[in-house]
Design a protein around this motif. Structure first.
Motif, mmCIF file in Angstrom:
data_model
loop_
_atom_site.group_PDB
_atom_site.id
_atom_site.type_symbol
_atom_site.label_atom_id
_atom_site.label_comp_id
_atom_site.label_asym_id
_atom_site.label_seq_id
_atom_site.Cartn_x
_atom_site.Cartn_y
_atom_site.Cartn_z
ATOM 1 N N ILE A 1 -4.976 9.521 -6.870
ATOM 2 C CA ILE A 1 -4.018 8.790 -6.032
ATOM 3 C C ILE A 1 -2.609 8.859 -6.627
ATOM 4 O O ILE A 1 -1.621 8.960 -5.900
ATOM 5 C CB ILE A 1 -4.482 7.344 -5.773
ATOM 6 C CG1 ILE A 1 -3.758 6.765 -4.554
ATOM 7 C CG2 ILE A 1 -4.337 6.475 -6.971
ATOM 8 C CD1 ILE A 1 -4.335 5.465 -4.068
ATOM 9 N N TRP A 2 -2.515 8.861 -7.956
ATOM 10 C CA TRP A 2 -1.202 8.927 -8.601
ATOM 11 C C TRP A 2 -0.475 10.218 -8.243
ATOM 12 O O TRP A 2 0.737 10.231 -8.051
ATOM 13 C CB TRP A 2 -1.324 8.758 -10.105
ATOM 14 C CG TRP A 2 -0.010 8.813 -10.815
ATOM 15 C CD1 TRP A 2 0.349 9.672 -11.800
ATOM 16 C CD2 TRP A 2 1.133 7.971 -10.604
ATOM 17 N NE1 TRP A 2 1.635 9.428 -12.219
ATOM 18 C CE2 TRP A 2 2.146 8.380 -11.497
ATOM 19 C CE3 TRP A 2 1.400 6.904 -9.747
ATOM 20 C CZ2 TRP A 2 3.394 7.778 -11.549
ATOM 21 C CZ3 TRP A 2 2.647 6.308 -9.795
ATOM 22 C CH2 TRP A 2 3.632 6.740 -10.685
ATOM 23 N N ARG A 3 -1.200 11.314 -8.127
ATOM 24 C CA ARG A 3 -0.572 12.592 -7.741
ATOM 25 C C ARG A 3 0.124 12.486 -6.391
ATOM 26 O O ARG A 3 1.096 13.199 -6.134
ATOM 27 C CB ARG A 3 -1.610 13.715 -7.707
ATOM 28 C CG ARG A 3 -2.034 14.178 -9.079
ATOM 29 C CD ARG A 3 -2.796 15.495 -9.038
ATOM 30 N NE ARG A 3 -3.977 15.463 -8.203
ATOM 31 C CZ ARG A 3 -5.229 15.349 -8.653
ATOM 32 N NH1 ARG A 3 -5.458 15.268 -9.947
ATOM 33 N NH2 ARG A 3 -6.241 15.346 -7.823
ATOM 34 N N HIS A 4 -0.348 11.581 -5.542
ATOM 35 C CA HIS A 4 0.220 11.428 -4.200
ATOM 36 C C HIS A 4 1.266 10.315 -4.112
ATOM 37 O O HIS A 4 1.980 10.227 -3.113
ATOM 38 C CB HIS A 4 -0.902 11.158 -3.195
ATOM 39 C CG HIS A 4 -1.848 12.307 -3.064
ATOM 40 N ND1 HIS A 4 -1.615 13.365 -2.227
ATOM 41 C CD2 HIS A 4 -3.015 12.570 -3.698
ATOM 42 C CE1 HIS A 4 -2.601 14.233 -2.332
ATOM 43 N NE2 HIS A 4 -3.468 13.774 -3.226
ATOM 44 N N LEU A 5 1.342 9.471 -5.131
ATOM 45 C CA LEU A 5 2.295 8.358 -5.111
ATOM 46 C C LEU A 5 3.512 8.594 -6.004
ATOM 47 O O LEU A 5 4.579 8.038 -5.749
ATOM 48 C CB LEU A 5 1.606 7.058 -5.563
ATOM 49 C CG LEU A 5 0.477 6.526 -4.694
ATOM 50 C CD1 LEU A 5 -0.095 5.264 -5.306
ATOM 51 C CD2 LEU A 5 0.942 6.276 -3.273
ATOM 52 N N ARG A 6 3.353 9.407 -7.043
ATOM 53 C CA ARG A 6 4.432 9.556 -8.022
ATOM 54 C C ARG A 6 5.636 10.288 -7.435
ATOM 55 O O ARG A 6 5.528 10.985 -6.429
ATOM 56 C CB ARG A 6 3.921 10.266 -9.266
ATOM 57 C CG ARG A 6 3.498 11.698 -9.021
ATOM 58 C CD ARG A 6 2.869 12.303 -10.244
ATOM 59 N NE ARG A 6 3.802 12.228 -11.350
ATOM 60 C CZ ARG A 6 3.937 13.124 -12.288
ATOM 61 N NH1 ARG A 6 3.173 14.189 -12.283
ATOM 62 N NH2 ARG A 6 4.819 12.986 -13.237
ATOM 63 N N SER B 1 6.674 10.409 -3.636
ATOM 64 C CA SER B 1 6.001 11.380 -2.778
ATOM 65 C C SER B 1 5.474 10.783 -1.479
ATOM 66 O O SER B 1 5.259 11.517 -0.516
ATOM 67 C CB SER B 1 4.836 12.032 -3.515
ATOM 68 O OG SER B 1 5.317 12.765 -4.611
ATOM 69 N N LEU B 2 5.257 9.487 -1.433
ATOM 70 C CA LEU B 2 4.733 8.856 -0.228
ATOM 71 C C LEU B 2 5.882 8.215 0.545
ATOM 72 O O LEU B 2 6.313 7.099 0.245
ATOM 73 C CB LEU B 2 3.667 7.815 -0.569
ATOM 74 C CG LEU B 2 2.932 7.212 0.621
ATOM 75 C CD1 LEU B 2 2.115 8.287 1.359
ATOM 76 C CD2 LEU B 2 2.022 6.081 0.179
ATOM 77 N N GLU C 1 -6.408 11.322 2.129
ATOM 78 C CA GLU C 1 -5.475 11.220 3.259
ATOM 79 C C GLU C 1 -5.647 9.892 3.989
ATOM 80 O O GLU C 1 -4.671 9.262 4.381
ATOM 81 C CB GLU C 1 -5.645 12.411 4.209
ATOM 82 C CG GLU C 1 -5.227 13.740 3.601
ATOM 83 C CD GLU C 1 -3.793 13.753 3.070
ATOM 84 O OE1 GLU C 1 -2.892 13.154 3.709
ATOM 85 O OE2 GLU C 1 -3.565 14.350 2.004
ATOM 86 N N GLY C 2 -6.895 9.461 4.166
ATOM 87 C CA GLY C 2 -7.154 8.173 4.803
ATOM 88 C C GLY C 2 -6.607 7.018 3.984
ATOM 89 O O GLY C 2 -6.050 6.063 4.523
ATOM 90 N N VAL C 3 -6.746 7.097 2.671
ATOM 91 C CA VAL C 3 -6.225 6.057 1.784
ATOM 92 C C VAL C 3 -4.702 6.008 1.861
ATOM 93 O O VAL C 3 -4.103 4.938 1.946
ATOM 94 C CB VAL C 3 -6.706 6.286 0.326
ATOM 95 C CG1 VAL C 3 -5.961 5.387 -0.648
ATOM 96 C CG2 VAL C 3 -8.211 6.080 0.228
ATOM 97 N N LEU C 4 -4.059 7.172 1.882
ATOM 98 C CA LEU C 4 -2.594 7.215 1.974
ATOM 99 C C LEU C 4 -2.117 6.636 3.300
ATOM 100 O O LEU C 4 -1.109 5.926 3.354
ATOM 101 C CB LEU C 4 -2.099 8.646 1.780
ATOM 102 C CG LEU C 4 -2.392 9.251 0.401
ATOM 103 C CD1 LEU C 4 -1.985 10.717 0.367
ATOM 104 C CD2 LEU C 4 -1.721 8.467 -0.710
ATOM 105 N N GLU C 5 -2.841 6.909 4.382
ATOM 106 C CA GLU C 5 -2.501 6.326 5.682
ATOM 107 C C GLU C 5 -2.629 4.808 5.640
ATOM 108 O O GLU C 5 -1.793 4.088 6.201
ATOM 109 C CB GLU C 5 -3.397 6.902 6.775
ATOM 110 C CG GLU C 5 -3.072 8.345 7.129
ATOM 111 C CD GLU C 5 -4.037 8.940 8.138
ATOM 112 O OE1 GLU C 5 -4.727 8.174 8.855
ATOM 113 O OE2 GLU C 5 -4.105 10.181 8.210
ATOM 114 N N LEU C 6 -3.658 4.317 4.974
ATOM 115 C CA LEU C 6 -3.857 2.879 4.821
ATOM 116 C C LEU C 6 -2.697 2.248 4.050
ATOM 117 O O LEU C 6 -2.186 1.184 4.422
ATOM 118 C CB LEU C 6 -5.180 2.633 4.098
ATOM 119 C CG LEU C 6 -5.669 1.204 3.968
ATOM 120 C CD1 LEU C 6 -5.967 0.601 5.332
ATOM 121 C CD2 LEU C 6 -6.924 1.173 3.101
ATOM 122 N N ILE C 7 -2.259 2.900 2.998
ATOM 123 C CA ILE C 7 -1.128 2.396 2.202
ATOM 124 C C ILE C 7 0.136 2.368 3.046
ATOM 125 O O ILE C 7 0.875 1.378 3.055
ATOM 126 C CB ILE C 7 -0.931 3.241 0.922
ATOM 127 C CG1 ILE C 7 -2.134 3.081 -0.017
ATOM 128 C CG2 ILE C 7 0.357 2.857 0.203
ATOM 129 C CD1 ILE C 7 -2.167 4.073 -1.172
#
Length: 120
Positions: A26-31, A34-35, A105-111
Motif C-alpha cells: 500500500i505504501w508504494r501507492h501512497l508515497r 501518488s494517490l 485497486e479496490g483499497v485505493l478506491e476505498l481510501i
C-alpha cells in the motif's frame, strides 16, 4: 529544525523497516503524493499511538490489519485506540492485509472515497 523525540523516532524507523508485506504494497501507492496528490506519511505517532498511514490534511488514518487484530483483547485495544483518534478529529479506515494483497485497486478506491467524504 524540528526537535525529534529519539525513542519515538527510533520506534517509527523500526516499524517502517519491519513493515508487513501488505503495508509495503500500500505504501508504494501512497508515497510521494501518488494517490490523487494527497500527502501520506507512515508509522506516524499521534498521541500515544503509531498509525500505519495518515493524511494529516484530510485527517484520515489508514490502518492495515492482519491476524493480530482478531482476539477479544486486541479488538478491545483497537476500539480504544480508534476512539482516541476520533476524539482528536481523525477518521480511521481499516483494511485487511488480504484486501491489500488481493485488490489494491479496490483499497485505493476505498481510501479515495473516504477522502471525498471528508471533503464534503
Amino acid at each position: 529544525m524540528r526537535s525529534v523525540d529519539l525513542p519515538t523516532h527510533a520506534r517509527a524507523q523500526r516499524l517502517r523497516r519491519d513493515a508487513p508485506t501488505a503495508e509495503k504494497i500500500i505504501w508504494r501507492h501512497l508515497r510521494n503524493r501518488s494517490l490523487a496528490g494527497h500527502k501520506f506519511i507512515r508509522q506516524s505517532p499521534i498521541g500515544p499511538y503509531f498509525v500505519d498511514f495518515v493524511c494529516r490534511e484530510r485527517k484520515l488514518i489508514v490502518e492495515v490489519d492482519g491476524a493480530t487484530h482478531s482476539t477479544a483483547s486486541e479488538v478491545a485495544h483497537d476500539l480504544l485506540r480508534t476512539k482516541y483518534l476520533q476524539q482528536n478529529g481523525y477518521r480511521v479506515l481499516r483494511v485487511s492485509n488480504a484486501a491489500v494483497r488481493e485488490s489494491i485497486e479496490g483499497v485505493l478506491e476505498l481510501i479515495l472515497a473516504a477522502m471525498e467524504e471528508q471533503e464534503g
